[in-house]
Write a protein that holds these residues in place. Structure first.
Motif: not given
Length: 382
Positions: A131-132, A139-140, A157-158, A173-176
């Motif tokens: 969970m980053p 973004a990571i 789980v971001e 973020v959310g698409a990757t």
């Protein structure tokens, strides 16, 4: 220090409304349906379109999103979740809510985010999820270790509570990621008043999250109205987002381009103003790709400087006290030197869309004065 801060510099964070939210809520109230409605579903569709993803599932909070995402990833008792200690306690509470164990990991002190190497060093045979936390909006990129984690049945789980609108490469973020959770609380980059969204990997996870958020019931409200019964097909909670909250989010989304531009401009103004201040290290959020959520510095004498700035009306804060040192999580305490050092030094400066460059100049001047005053007093004592 006797300076009194301007009102906007006296707030650490503040919601930004664009004048259309009240009318959007009024339309929902006039319609007489206040719970999960077609307005909620419209919000889900608009978010999915904005992020460039197939689906988005709205829930009542970012914490509810983390909880349901972990359940959808089949994380539970006996499993570990690798998580940075430097995050809001909600991240850890979601792990405990599914019966799993947090395995705290250190951070890169320059970004306050985990790195792929730190994550892989913490993975064990019990790890079921990583969970980053996309701290401050940064973004990571986990692409280098994604295949290895997937081969070990470990889901990413971001926790993207800070990062709505930020980019990982050319995509939002959310698409990757595998599962991504956003928060739309009062002071987030986009607010629903309260709320969250989970971005699932596919139809199965989306259906699972939708069932969980509706108390395990699989039929829609319209379907339930046409029958004498309904089916409860699994564990669930009342986690759905109301149409009232979704209406606020829809009004906000229409103006998100302004939010992106303003927040990046304000963060860069802080960077210019802070340049050259002795003893001050600005935490990098990568503003070219991020929509910044926080502006933070690392400083000596943090507690004393914090008190001086508060006394003159500057709205500073601390995000966050490390979780592995919290009494509630003492069972999982470990040695995290970078996190503990940052925890002693971190200071969050006022950051919200009502600020002006004049406010930022006042904050930085007050910070510089406080550092000099506290530093001189410390030298005198020694």
């Amino acid at each position: 220090m006797t300076t009194t801060a301007r009102p906007d510099a006296g707030r650490n964070a503040s919601p930004c409304l664009y004048g259309e939210e009240a009318a959007a809520v009024a339309r929902v109230l006039e319609g007489g349906q206040y719970g999960h409605t077609e307005v909620t579903e419209e919000f889900e569709g608009r978010i999915a379109e904005f992020l460039g993803v197939r689906d988005a599932v709205a829930v009542m909070s970012g914490t509810a999103g983390l909880h349901t995402a972990l359940l959808a990833a089949e994380v539970g008792p006996g499993h570990e979740v690798v998580v940075p200690s430097m995050t809001f306690c909600a991240t850890v509470q979601a792990i405990l809510a599914v019966g799993a164990t947090p395995r705290f990991v250190d951070i890169d002190p320059a970004t306050l985010c985990v790195t792929d190497q730190l994550v892989m060093d913490a993975v064990t045979d019990r790890t079921r999820a990583v969970m980053p936390v996309l701290f401050g909006g940064r973004a990571i990129d986990f692409s280098r270790i994604h295949k290895e984690l997937a081969a070990r049945d470990i889901t990413i789980v971001e926790d993207a509570a800070h990062a709505f609108g930020s980019r990982n490469g050319v995509r939002r973020v959310g698409a990757t990621g595998d599962l991504t959770c956003f928060s739309y609380g009062p002071i987030k980059n986009l607010t629903c008043g309260q709320g969250g969204i989970v971005i699932p990997r596919g139809h199965v996870e989306a259906a699972t999250i939708r069932r969980i958020r509706m108390l395990g019931v699989v039929q829609s409200q319209a379907e339930r109205a046409m029958t004498t019964s309904y089916g409860v097909e699994g564990f669930g909670l009342r986690y759905q987002m109301s149409g009232i909250n979704a209406a606020i989010g829809l009004a906000q989304l229409d103006h998100f381009g302004k939010a992106e531009t303003t927040r990046r401009s304000l963060w860069r103004a802080y960077r210019r103003a802070l340049a050259g201040l002795d003893g001050v290290t600005l935490v990098d959020v990568d503003p070219d790709r991020s929509v910044p959520h926080l502006c933070q510095v690392r400083i000596p004498y943090r507690d004393e400087v914090f008190a001086q700035l508060k006394a003159c009306g500057i709205g500073v804060g601390v995000h966050y006290p490390p979780n592995h040192l919290q009494p509630a999580f003492a069972e999982w305490t470990c040695d995290l030197p970078a996190t503990e050092q940052v925890g002693r030094e971190i200071l969050t400066l006022p950051f919200h869309q009502h600020l002006t460059e004049a406010d930022i100049g006042q904050v930085v001047t007050a910070l510089d004065q406080a550092l000099k005053t506290v530093g001189a007093a410390s030298c005198a004592r020694s």
